[in-house]
Design a protein around this motif. Structure first.
Motif, PDB file in Angstrom:
ATOM      1  N   THR A 141       0.834  -1.213   0.000  1.00  0.00           N
ATOM      2  CA  THR A 141       0.000   0.000   0.000  1.00  0.00           C
ATOM      3  C   THR A 141       0.864   1.256   0.000  1.00  0.00           C
ATOM      4  O   THR A 141       0.653   2.165   0.781  1.00  0.00           O
ATOM      5  CB  THR A 141      -0.947  -0.016   1.217  1.00  0.00           C
ATOM      6  OG1 THR A 141      -0.166  -0.137   2.426  1.00  0.00           O
ATOM      7  CG2 THR A 141      -1.913  -1.174   1.144  1.00  0.00           C
ATOM      8  N   PHE A 142       1.842   1.275  -0.895  1.00  0.00           N
ATOM      9  CA  PHE A 142       2.742   2.428  -0.997  1.00  0.00           C
ATOM     10  C   PHE A 142       1.981   3.690  -1.418  1.00  0.00           C
ATOM     11  O   PHE A 142       2.356   4.799  -1.059  1.00  0.00           O
ATOM     12  CB  PHE A 142       3.838   2.169  -2.038  1.00  0.00           C
ATOM     13  CG  PHE A 142       4.746   1.012  -1.719  1.00  0.00           C
ATOM     14  CD1 PHE A 142       4.981   0.612  -0.413  1.00  0.00           C
ATOM     15  CD2 PHE A 142       5.386   0.326  -2.741  1.00  0.00           C
ATOM     16  CE1 PHE A 142       5.828  -0.446  -0.126  1.00  0.00           C
ATOM     17  CE2 PHE A 142       6.239  -0.736  -2.463  1.00  0.00           C
ATOM     18  CZ  PHE A 142       6.454  -1.122  -1.160  1.00  0.00           C
ATOM     19  N   LEU A 143       0.925   3.514  -2.212  1.00  0.00           N
ATOM     20  CA  LEU A 143       0.266   4.647  -2.865  1.00  0.00           C
ATOM     21  C   LEU A 143      -1.156   4.883  -2.343  1.00  0.00           C
ATOM     22  O   LEU A 143      -2.047   5.264  -3.088  1.00  0.00           O
ATOM     23  CB  LEU A 143       0.236   4.407  -4.385  1.00  0.00           C
ATOM     24  CG  LEU A 143       1.612   4.159  -5.022  1.00  0.00           C
ATOM     25  CD1 LEU A 143       1.456   3.744  -6.473  1.00  0.00           C
ATOM     26  CD2 LEU A 143       2.476   5.408  -4.920  1.00  0.00           C
ATOM     27  N   GLY A 144      -1.348   4.642  -1.071  1.00  0.00           N
ATOM     28  CA  GLY A 144      -2.640   4.923  -0.450  1.00  0.00           C
ATOM     29  C   GLY A 144      -3.756   3.989  -0.860  1.00  0.00           C
ATOM     30  O   GLY A 144      -4.929   4.396  -0.934  1.00  0.00           O
ATOM     31  N   SER A 145      -3.408   2.728  -1.109  1.00  0.00           N
ATOM     32  CA  SER A 145      -4.407   1.769  -1.599  1.00  0.00           C
ATOM     33  C   SER A 145      -4.876   0.792  -0.524  1.00  0.00           C
ATOM     34  O   SER A 145      -5.331  -0.302  -0.843  1.00  0.00           O
ATOM     35  CB  SER A 145      -3.813   0.980  -2.769  1.00  0.00           C
ATOM     36  OG  SER A 145      -2.645   0.284  -2.349  1.00  0.00           O
ATOM     37  N   MET A 146      -4.786   1.160   0.727  1.00  0.00           N
ATOM     38  CA  MET A 146      -5.152   0.259   1.818  1.00  0.00           C
ATOM     39  C   MET A 146      -6.595  -0.257   1.704  1.00  0.00           C
ATOM     40  O   MET A 146      -6.829  -1.467   1.866  1.00  0.00           O
ATOM     41  CB  MET A 146      -4.941   0.939   3.170  1.00  0.00           C
ATOM     42  CG  MET A 146      -5.224   0.036   4.362  1.00  0.00           C
ATOM     43  SD  MET A 146      -4.057  -1.347   4.478  1.00  0.00           S
ATOM     44  CE  MET A 146      -2.642  -0.494   5.219  1.00  0.00           C
ATOM     45  N   PRO A 147      -7.591   0.603   1.416  1.00  0.00           N
ATOM     46  CA  PRO A 147      -8.966   0.081   1.314  1.00  0.00           C
ATOM     47  C   PRO A 147      -9.100  -0.993   0.232  1.00  0.00           C
ATOM     48  O   PRO A 147      -9.758  -2.014   0.458  1.00  0.00           O
ATOM     49  CB  PRO A 147      -9.786   1.331   0.967  1.00  0.00           C
ATOM     50  CG  PRO A 147      -8.992   2.466   1.526  1.00  0.00           C
ATOM     51  CD  PRO A 147      -7.561   2.081   1.307  1.00  0.00           C
ATOM     52  N   ALA A 148      -8.482  -0.779  -0.909  1.00  0.00           N
ATOM     53  CA  ALA A 148      -8.558  -1.755  -1.999  1.00  0.00           C
ATOM     54  C   ALA A 148      -7.838  -3.038  -1.627  1.00  0.00           C
ATOM     55  O   ALA A 148      -8.329  -4.148  -1.892  1.00  0.00           O
ATOM     56  CB  ALA A 148      -7.961  -1.163  -3.281  1.00  0.00           C
ATOM     57  N   ALA A 151      -9.895  -4.986   0.846  1.00  0.00           N
ATOM     58  CA  ALA A 151     -11.069  -5.562   0.206  1.00  0.00           C
ATOM     59  C   ALA A 151     -10.690  -6.803  -0.595  1.00  0.00           C
ATOM     60  O   ALA A 151     -11.400  -7.817  -0.569  1.00  0.00           O
ATOM     61  CB  ALA A 151     -11.732  -4.523  -0.703  1.00  0.00           C
ATOM     62  N   ALA A 152      -9.556  -6.725  -1.293  1.00  0.00           N
ATOM     63  CA  ALA A 152      -9.096  -7.876  -2.082  1.00  0.00           C
ATOM     64  C   ALA A 152      -8.733  -9.047  -1.183  1.00  0.00           C
ATOM     65  O   ALA A 152      -9.024 -10.210  -1.508  1.00  0.00           O
ATOM     66  CB  ALA A 152      -7.893  -7.467  -2.933  1.00  0.00           C
ATOM     67  N   MET A 153      -8.101  -8.757  -0.063  1.00  0.00           N
ATOM     68  CA  MET A 153      -7.743  -9.818   0.872  1.00  0.00           C
ATOM     69  C   MET A 153      -8.996 -10.438   1.491  1.00  0.00           C
ATOM     70  O   MET A 153      -9.049 -11.648   1.735  1.00  0.00           O
ATOM     71  CB  MET A 153      -6.826  -9.269   1.964  1.00  0.00           C
ATOM     72  CG  MET A 153      -5.477  -8.770   1.455  1.00  0.00           C
ATOM     73  SD  MET A 153      -4.428 -10.086   0.812  1.00  0.00           S
ATOM     74  CE  MET A 153      -3.706 -10.701   2.335  1.00  0.00           C
ATOM     75  N   ARG A 198     -12.961  -7.307   5.849  1.00  0.00           N
ATOM     76  CA  ARG A 198     -11.961  -6.296   5.492  1.00  0.00           C
ATOM     77  C   ARG A 198     -11.418  -5.577   6.724  1.00  0.00           C
ATOM     78  O   ARG A 198     -10.227  -5.276   6.812  1.00  0.00           O
ATOM     79  CB  ARG A 198     -12.595  -5.286   4.532  1.00  0.00           C
ATOM     80  CG  ARG A 198     -11.700  -4.155   4.092  1.00  0.00           C
ATOM     81  CD  ARG A 198     -12.532  -3.032   3.504  1.00  0.00           C
ATOM     82  NE  ARG A 198     -13.364  -2.403   4.535  1.00  0.00           N
ATOM     83  CZ  ARG A 198     -14.324  -1.514   4.268  1.00  0.00           C
ATOM     84  NH1 ARG A 198     -14.615  -1.210   3.020  1.00  0.00           N
ATOM     85  NH2 ARG A 198     -15.003  -0.971   5.257  1.00  0.00           N
ATOM     86  N   ASP A 199     -12.313  -5.307   7.666  1.00  0.00           N
ATOM     87  CA  ASP A 199     -11.931  -4.542   8.858  1.00  0.00           C
ATOM     88  C   ASP A 199     -11.477  -5.425  10.017  1.00  0.00           C
ATOM     89  O   ASP A 199     -11.240  -4.937  11.123  1.00  0.00           O
ATOM     90  CB  ASP A 199     -13.116  -3.680   9.319  1.00  0.00           C
ATOM     91  CG  ASP A 199     -13.498  -2.629   8.280  1.00  0.00           C
ATOM     92  OD1 ASP A 199     -12.607  -2.223   7.503  1.00  0.00           O
ATOM     93  OD2 ASP A 199     -14.677  -2.237   8.241  1.00  0.00           O
ATOM     94  N   SER A 200     -11.318  -6.719   9.768  1.00  0.00           N
ATOM     95  CA  SER A 200     -10.938  -7.648  10.831  1.00  0.00           C
ATOM     96  C   SER A 200      -9.454  -7.566  11.155  1.00  0.00           C
ATOM     97  O   SER A 200      -8.631  -7.121  10.338  1.00  0.00           O
ATOM     98  CB  SER A 200     -11.284  -9.084  10.424  1.00  0.00           C
ATOM     99  OG  SER A 200     -10.467  -9.500   9.334  1.00  0.00           O
ATOM    100  N   ASP A 201      -9.109  -8.008  12.364  1.00  0.00           N
ATOM    101  CA  ASP A 201      -7.707  -8.040  12.780  1.00  0.00           C
ATOM    102  C   ASP A 201      -6.898  -9.002  11.900  1.00  0.00           C
ATOM    103  O   ASP A 201      -5.713  -8.774  11.641  1.00  0.00           O
ATOM    104  CB  ASP A 201      -7.609  -8.475  14.241  1.00  0.00           C
ATOM    105  CG  ASP A 201      -8.126  -7.416  15.204  1.00  0.00           C
ATOM    106  OD1 ASP A 201      -8.224  -6.240  14.796  1.00  0.00           O
ATOM    107  OD2 ASP A 201      -8.433  -7.767  16.362  1.00  0.00           O
TER     108      ASP A 201
END
Length: 248
Positions: A141-148, A151-153, A198-201
């Motif tokens: 997530t170098f480029l601010g892609s944490m939400p994506a 979600a993919a994970m 997505r929001d899980s530990d």
């Protein structure tokens, strides 16, 4: 070695050579030459050499840069090989293909990376054409892609990673929350359930583990492909396929 240091070293070497030549010339020309005169001769010799041979300095700098690059590539290659077990592991990372495949490709990528978007369709072709190859995905997530990435994970937990991976990386435009929800829905997943995952530990730990590994092997840019422990410089299907064929 930094470029400034390279320049300093090269100039020092050139100066040393010119000094030696100038001193030998001074001694042979006159036994009575004073140290002051010798110093002037040396300074003039250095100045003349630098002024008359700028191409030599450029060639030396280019050679030094090439040697530095080769040394850096070798160092990174050693890191890949030393950490190949973790790199090729499918625990916590999405993957396709046989677990014990002869050929394994690891892809570090970012959902907001333009080059990763170019690579994604090529990787899909490779996956479809090589059912015996394992591909391990390491989203960073170098480029601010944490939400994506999350979600993919989360989609991976439900057996839909590849569909979401492809949809996110082929999306034309900014990947917003609404875009992510729509992609999740089109993949046949429940949006609310996916959000909870997505929001899980568990997902947070997996993303963090991939980030830690990327730092350990010094991933400095994306996409980065590693095949069987060695760097694979490619962004097109043909080059990747040739590399696969060479080790099958």
């Amino acid at each position: 070695m930094q470029k400034d240091n390279i320049i300093t070293v090269l100039v020092s070497v050139i100066a040393s050579v010119v000094v030696s030549v100038a001193l030998c010339s001074t001694v042979s020309d006159s036994k009575t030459t004073t140290s002051s005169t010798a110093g002037q001769n040396v300074n003039q010799a250095i100045e003349d050499y630098l002024m008359n041979n700028p191409s030599k300095i450029r060639e030396a700098l280019e050679l030094a840069a090439q040697q530095e690059q080769i040394a850096e590539q070798k160092r990174i290659a050693e890191l890949y090989k030393a950490n190949w077990k973790d790199l090729s592991s499918y625990e916590g990372s999405p993957f396709v293909g046989p677990k014990d495949a002869k050929v394994t490709i690891v892809e570090f990528f970012d959902f907001n990376c333009g080059y990763c978007k170019r690579l994604a369709p090529e990787m899909m072709k490779i996956i479809k054409a090589n059912k015996d190859v394992k591909v391990v995905f390491k989203p960073v997530t170098f480029l601010g892609s944490m939400p994506a990435a999350k979600a993919a994970m989360a989609a991976n937990k439900q057996g839909k990673f590849l569909e979401v991976y492809e949809a996110l990386l082929t999306h034309n435009g900014q990947i917003t929350s609404a875009v992510i929800d729509e992609i999740i829905k089109k993949a046949g997943l429940d949006v609310e359930k996916t959000k909870k995952l997505r929001d899980s530990d568990e997902i947070a730990k997996e993303i963090s583990a991939i980030a830690d590994l990327s730092q350990k092997v010094q991933i400095r840019g994306v996409p980065t492909l590693i095949m069987n422990g060695e760097a694979l410089q490619a962004i097109d299907e043909a080059t990747i396929q040739n590399a696969i064929d060479s080790v099958k």
